[in-house]
Scaffold this active site. Structure first.
Site, PDB file in Angstrom:
ATOM      1  N   LYS A 192       2.299 -69.100 -63.905  1.00 40.56           N
ATOM      2  CA  LYS A 192       1.781 -68.535 -65.154  1.00 40.56           C
ATOM      3  C   LYS A 192       0.447 -69.190 -65.496  1.00 40.56           C
ATOM      4  O   LYS A 192       0.308 -70.415 -65.384  1.00 40.56           O
ATOM      5  CB  LYS A 192       2.817 -68.764 -66.267  1.00 40.56           C
ATOM      6  N   SER A 218       6.534 -63.626 -72.784  1.00 47.52           N
ATOM      7  CA  SER A 218       5.119 -63.639 -72.459  1.00 47.52           C
ATOM      8  C   SER A 218       4.840 -63.886 -70.970  1.00 47.52           C
ATOM      9  O   SER A 218       3.725 -63.649 -70.529  1.00 47.52           O
ATOM     10  CB  SER A 218       4.414 -64.718 -73.284  1.00 47.52           C
ATOM     11  N   SER A 252      10.389 -66.472 -73.487  1.00 50.04           N
ATOM     12  CA  SER A 252       9.395 -65.934 -72.550  1.00 50.04           C
ATOM     13  C   SER A 252       9.707 -66.090 -71.068  1.00 50.04           C
ATOM     14  O   SER A 252       8.978 -65.545 -70.243  1.00 50.04           O
ATOM     15  CB  SER A 252       8.029 -66.548 -72.826  1.00 50.04           C
TER      16      SER A 252
HETATM   17  N1  GLN Z   1       8.086 -63.565 -77.865  1.00 50.52           N
HETATM   18  C1  GLN Z   1       8.108 -64.849 -78.511  1.00 50.52           C
HETATM   19  C2  GLN Z   1       6.812 -65.059 -79.254  1.00 50.52           C
HETATM   20  O1  GLN Z   1       6.009 -64.205 -79.253  1.00 50.52           O
HETATM   21  C3  GLN Z   1       8.360 -65.932 -77.534  1.00 50.52           C
HETATM   22  C4  GLN Z   1       7.183 -66.260 -76.706  1.00 50.52           C
HETATM   23  C5  GLN Z   1       7.421 -67.387 -75.761  1.00 50.52           C
HETATM   24  O2  GLN Z   1       8.551 -67.764 -75.472  1.00 50.52           O
HETATM   25  N2  GLN Z   1       6.323 -67.954 -75.297  1.00 50.52           N
HETATM   26  O3  GLN Z   1       6.587 -66.055 -79.860  1.00 50.52           O
END
Ligand code: GLN
Length: 485
Positions: free
Chosen positions: A77, A152, A176
């Protein structure tokens, strides 16, 4: 070659049936064929990957000891720093950032003789659930390119599900890793807070962020976690505890398994097909001797709200450094100091990141802090206590990873609240600092993957892998492949 698991690719190299360079070439060729559809990668350096693979082959020929991931391509990532390689966190503000050092997880991958095959797309600063918040491109779900891959870490999930890499790393602040793993039909694990060092991870919400693995099988995920986990004095929250040999124990079933089933994870908004697949998975465990126990997590209805206060609060503070002076894009417009800050940030950050900074700044501001931030921390503690109590009655908690399967691109982009609700089952794990894993448990009638979420007490990753493997070994979900070029 690209159909094989990392475990298989390791043993094929050991038996001298294939060379690391052939593996890397096969995945690079898959990337060339499939990227026009998937858009999972932000950066691939073919020559550098081939060089690394050749070095592994040379080591093997010279009879030198090899690391645990020798010759295995790993996609990373784009929020983890790789020395000299552009690392953007999916943001324009870091469009030209070339880190002068490796993240801890990257050092560990290189020490394990893995091949870094590329940097994957993500929601900007890991804020999002669909990868549509990337400043650069929209990644597609390998099972249906009209659908989002989740987020994400959507690029890392799509790369593995789409056969572009056998393994990848993501990060999980509120879901995420687990959410995109579920939506792409692969295994994803968020380790216990402190299990993997955050050194060199561009911070979103420091009390929640964890690095973790994606793979097509539980055993492969266990290998990758084993490689990156462990103490690192450069991250003060990294825990000094031995790392169990996860892959060695993964095939040992857990006897007398007690599965906690919280009714709070089966409430309003849960799709019927997802519910049915998860219930069928629970039945499968029962058939194999597990006992289902009703447990209660009474504060989980408040977890999402608490998360969307704590995470933006920390983000607003972490992102303050990107001001065009100390770090990040600097505006070309002529302005005074404050003007330069605001212009640079205005140009560099996308709309979701700005929204989080505003929410975070508001909930921390004098006069509101006690009502929002401090209250959210109290809720966080209650969420944690719910889990402590539940784990007195069971070894693992199970439920759906996500309320629905992958939604169409664009479906939630103008509705932040609907997007945030995708995380309703995943955020409590982060608030409580627990390990969590998503394993494929079926498909919808339209062919979209469904994930089963498993949560355990802190540092019980080994148990989670074994329990997930019990189910994986009697199903064939992970053997299915999407139709791709
Ligand atoms: N979807 C969640 C957010 O937008 C989690 C994102 C993540 O785990 N980085 O904060």
């Amino acid at each position: 070659m690209i159909e094989k698991t990392a475990t298989e690719l390791l043993s094929l190299q050991d038996s001298k049936s294939i060379r690391a360079v052939e593996i890397t070439e096969a995945f690079l060729a898959a990337i060339r064929r499939r990227e026009p559809t998937l858009q999972a990668f932000l950066h691939v350096d073919e020559a550098a990957a081939i060089e690394q693979a050749k070095a592994v082959d040379a080591k093997r020929e010279a009879g030198q000891p090899l690391g645990a991931l020798a010759g295995i391509p790993v996609a990373v990532k784009d929020v983890l720093c790789v020395k000299g390689v552009r690392t953007t966190a999916g943001s324009r503000i870091l469009e030209n950032f070339h880190p002068p050092y490796h993240a801890h997880a990257i050092e560990r991958l290189l020490a394990a003789d893995a091949v870094l095959i590329g940097k994957t797309n993500m929601d900007e600063f890991a804020m999002g659930s669909s990868t549509e918040n990337s400043a650069f491109q929209k990644t597609r779900n390998p099972w249906n390119p009209e659908r989002i891959p989740g987020g994400s870490s959507g690029g890392s999930a799509a790369a593995v599900a789409g056969g572009e890499a056998p393994l990848s790393l993501g990060t999980d602040t509120g879901g995420s890793i687990r959410q995109p793993a579920a939506l792409c039909g692969i295994v994803g694990m968020k380790p216990t807070y402190g299990r993997v060092s955050r050194y060199g991870l561009i911070a979103f919400a420091s009390s929640l962020d964890q690095v973790g693995p994606f793979a097509r099988t539980v055993e492969d995920a266990a290998r990758l976690l084993e490689a990156v986990a462990g103490h690192d004095p450069r991250d003060s929250t990294s825990v000094n505890r031995p790392v169990p040999a996860y892959p060695q124990s993964v095939n040992q079933p857990v006897n007398g398994l007690r599965i906690g089933v919280p009714q709070e994870f089966f409430g309003d908004g849960l799709d019927g097909e997802v519910n049915a697949a998860v219930r069928a998975a629970l039945k499968e465990y029962e058939t194999r001797g597990a006992t289902l126990v009703d447990v209660s997590l009474p504060h989980s209805p408040y977890a999402l709200a608490a998360y969307y206060i704590v995470a933006p609060a920390e983000a607003s503070s972490n992102l303050a450094r990107f001001d065009g002076m100390h770090y990040g894009h600097r505006t070309k417009r002529k302005a005074d100091l404050i003007g330069t800050y605001s212009q640079s940030r205005g140009e560099g950050f996308g709309p979701e990141v700005k929204r989080r900074i505003m929410i975070g700044t508001y909930v921390l501001s004098s006069g509101y802090k006690d009502a929002y931030y401090v209250k959210a921390l109290q809720v966080r503690r209650l969420v944690k206590q719910d889990f402590d109590r539940a784990f007195e009655q069971c070894d693992v908690i199970m439920g759906p990873t996500t309320p629905t399967a992958a939604f169409p691109l664009g479906a939630k982009q103008d509705d932040p609240l609907a997007m945030y609700l995708s995380d309703v089952y995943t955020v409590s794990c982060n608030l409580a600092g627990l390990p969590g894993l998503s394993v494929p448990c079926g498909f919808t009638s339209s062919g979209l993957p469904i994930g089963l979420q498993l949560l355990a007490a802190p540092f019980e990753e080994e148990k989670l892998f074994r329990i997930a493997r019990m189910y994986e070994s009697v199903t064939d979900w992970s053997a299915r492949r999407p139709a791709l070029p």
